[in-house]
Motif scaffolding. Structure first.
Motif, PDB file in Angstrom:
ATOM      1  N   HIS A 111     107.265  39.181  78.840  1.00  0.00           N
ATOM      2  CA  HIS A 111     107.614  38.064  79.735  1.00  0.00           C
ATOM      3  C   HIS A 111     106.380  37.686  80.566  1.00  0.00           C
ATOM      4  O   HIS A 111     106.139  38.256  81.632  1.00  0.00           O
ATOM      5  N   ARG A 113     105.583  35.409  82.558  1.00  0.00           N
ATOM      6  CA  ARG A 113     105.728  34.894  83.934  1.00  0.00           C
ATOM      7  C   ARG A 113     106.301  35.948  84.872  1.00  0.00           C
ATOM      8  O   ARG A 113     106.588  35.668  86.033  1.00  0.00           O
ATOM      9  N   MET A 114     106.450  37.161  84.409  1.00  0.00           N
ATOM     10  CA  MET A 114     107.063  38.218  85.211  1.00  0.00           C
ATOM     11  C   MET A 114     106.014  38.892  86.096  1.00  0.00           C
ATOM     12  O   MET A 114     104.977  39.336  85.618  1.00  0.00           O
ATOM     13  N   VAL A 146     116.397  39.427  83.255  1.00  0.00           N
ATOM     14  CA  VAL A 146     115.240  38.682  83.755  1.00  0.00           C
ATOM     15  C   VAL A 146     115.754  37.692  84.782  1.00  0.00           C
ATOM     16  O   VAL A 146     116.648  36.888  84.492  1.00  0.00           O
ATOM     17  N   LYS A 147     115.198  37.758  85.998  1.00  0.00           N
ATOM     18  CA  LYS A 147     115.702  36.931  87.106  1.00  0.00           C
ATOM     19  C   LYS A 147     114.644  35.913  87.521  1.00  0.00           C
ATOM     20  O   LYS A 147     113.466  36.249  87.652  1.00  0.00           O
ATOM     21  N   ALA A 148     115.082  34.677  87.731  1.00  0.00           N
ATOM     22  CA  ALA A 148     114.188  33.582  88.107  1.00  0.00           C
ATOM     23  C   ALA A 148     114.880  32.709  89.147  1.00  0.00           C
ATOM     24  O   ALA A 148     116.049  32.925  89.493  1.00  0.00           O
ATOM     25  N   THR A 159     119.178  38.338  93.158  1.00  0.00           N
ATOM     26  CA  THR A 159     118.022  37.775  92.461  1.00  0.00           C
ATOM     27  C   THR A 159     116.748  38.502  92.844  1.00  0.00           C
ATOM     28  O   THR A 159     115.846  38.684  92.015  1.00  0.00           O
ATOM     29  N   ILE A 197     109.930  35.139  93.308  1.00  0.00           N
ATOM     30  CA  ILE A 197     110.889  34.106  92.916  1.00  0.00           C
ATOM     31  C   ILE A 197     110.541  32.768  93.563  1.00  0.00           C
ATOM     32  O   ILE A 197     110.578  31.717  92.903  1.00  0.00           O
ATOM     33  N   TYR A 201     107.692  32.864  89.799  1.00  0.00           N
ATOM     34  CA  TYR A 201     107.512  33.992  88.891  1.00  0.00           C
ATOM     35  C   TYR A 201     108.884  34.609  88.612  1.00  0.00           C
ATOM     36  O   TYR A 201     109.897  34.221  89.193  1.00  0.00           O
ATOM     37  N   GLU A 202     108.905  35.604  87.730  1.00  0.00           N
ATOM     38  CA  GLU A 202     110.150  36.270  87.365  1.00  0.00           C
ATOM     39  C   GLU A 202     110.163  37.714  87.866  1.00  0.00           C
ATOM     40  O   GLU A 202     109.124  38.348  88.025  1.00  0.00           O
TER      41      GLU A 202
END
Length: 289
Positions: A111, A113-114, A146-148, A159, A197, A201-202
């Motif tokens: 991921h 963007r994490m 995966v949280k966004a 979140t 967040i 980002y994630e």
């Protein structure tokens, strides 16, 4: 951004880690992570913590016990490990299971963007501490997530739930949001997750990266923990303003555990559940004041 051969570091803040520290570090050695740079930042331990860490290949750094904050010690770690692309953070009382390190790193790399991912926590002896076990199951389910920013309406404050008991950060993104603030004394993991967040980002949860970790807190320690959580939110009002309050999750946890106790016919545990919940809520509310 794809990093073909990422450089990876690990930091553990320590204070009198005790006789189990050797076992904990042996679990890390069994991960077979090549070229893992390992450090501890020690708060003037009185026992043989530093000696054990050196024996297991750790670089040893020091921090004044009176100056320690969870934000400061991790900020120092990021500065020390500035040559690393990813940095693991652990606590001295967490025991990693097989492949936990590689699973967490692989999850993060999948991921791009994490910013941060944290692993799953289980208790050492299921059933020995019923409420510790159920708290872990509530916060650390069997499925990864995966949280966004798009998940805020559905997950609320969840979140930005995170945990530095066992986590990994992408150093570049962490520094993009200003890194750990020196003055954050508690819940630095949630603080950075909220920054992540808000910066698009994630935040990830990897259920395949497992550690054994049992708090085993008594009532006084429970009160102090939730007092500190309330104080943290009083000092960082923007988090609940952006993501919602903690109270709803607390109520959900109590109702869930009450139903489970009724279903399993463990009625004798219900009074303890309500006492524990009252202590947590009292500590939290007083801390917010």
């Amino acid at each position: 951004m794809v990093i073909e051969k990422p450089k990876v570091g690990l930091m553990i803040p320590t204070l009198n880690a005790g006789k189990c520290f050797e076992t904990m570090l042996s679990c890390i050695e069994n991960q077979k992570m090549a070229n893992l740079r390992k450090i501890i930042i020690d708060s003037e331990s009185d026992d043989n913590t530093r000696m054990i860490a050196k024996k297991h290949g750790f670089e040893v750094y020091n921090i004044n016990r009176n100056q320690f904050t969870h934000g400061l010690v991790r900020r120092q770690a990021v500065e020390i490990l500035s040559d690393c692309d990813f940095i693991y953070f652990m606590t001295q009382d967490a025991y990693v299971h097989e492949l936990a390190f590689s699973n967490l790193l692989h999850f993060m790399i999948l991921h791009p963007r994490m910013m941060v991912a944290y692993g799953r926590q289980v208790v050492d002896v299921p059933g020995e501490n019923y409420f510790d076990q159920k708290d872990r199951e509530f916060n650390y389910p069997e499925e990864s997530r995966v949280k966004a920013k798009k998940d805020i309406p559905r997950l609320g404050i969840k979140t930005v739930f995170s945990s530095d008991t066992f986590s990994i950060y992408r150093r570049e993104y962490l520094e993009n949001v200003g890194c750990f603030p020196k003055d954050v004394r508690f819940a630095e993991d949630m603080y950075i997750a909220a920054r992540a967040i808000n910066s698009d980002y994630e935040v990830g949860y990897c259920a395949d990266a497992v550690v054994t970790h049992t708090n085993g807190l008594n009532f006084r320690e429970q009160f102090n923990r939730y007092y500190n959580m309330g104080k943290f939110h009083a000092q960082n009002k923007w988090i609940q303003k952006s993501f919602g309050s903690n109270e709803k999750d607390g109520i959900t946890l109590v109702l869930t555990q009450t139903r489970e106790l009724l279903h399993s016919k463990k009625l004798f545990k219900i009074p303890e559940l309500y006492i524990r919940s009252f202590i947590k809520y009292s500590g939290y509310r007083i801390g917010k004041l």
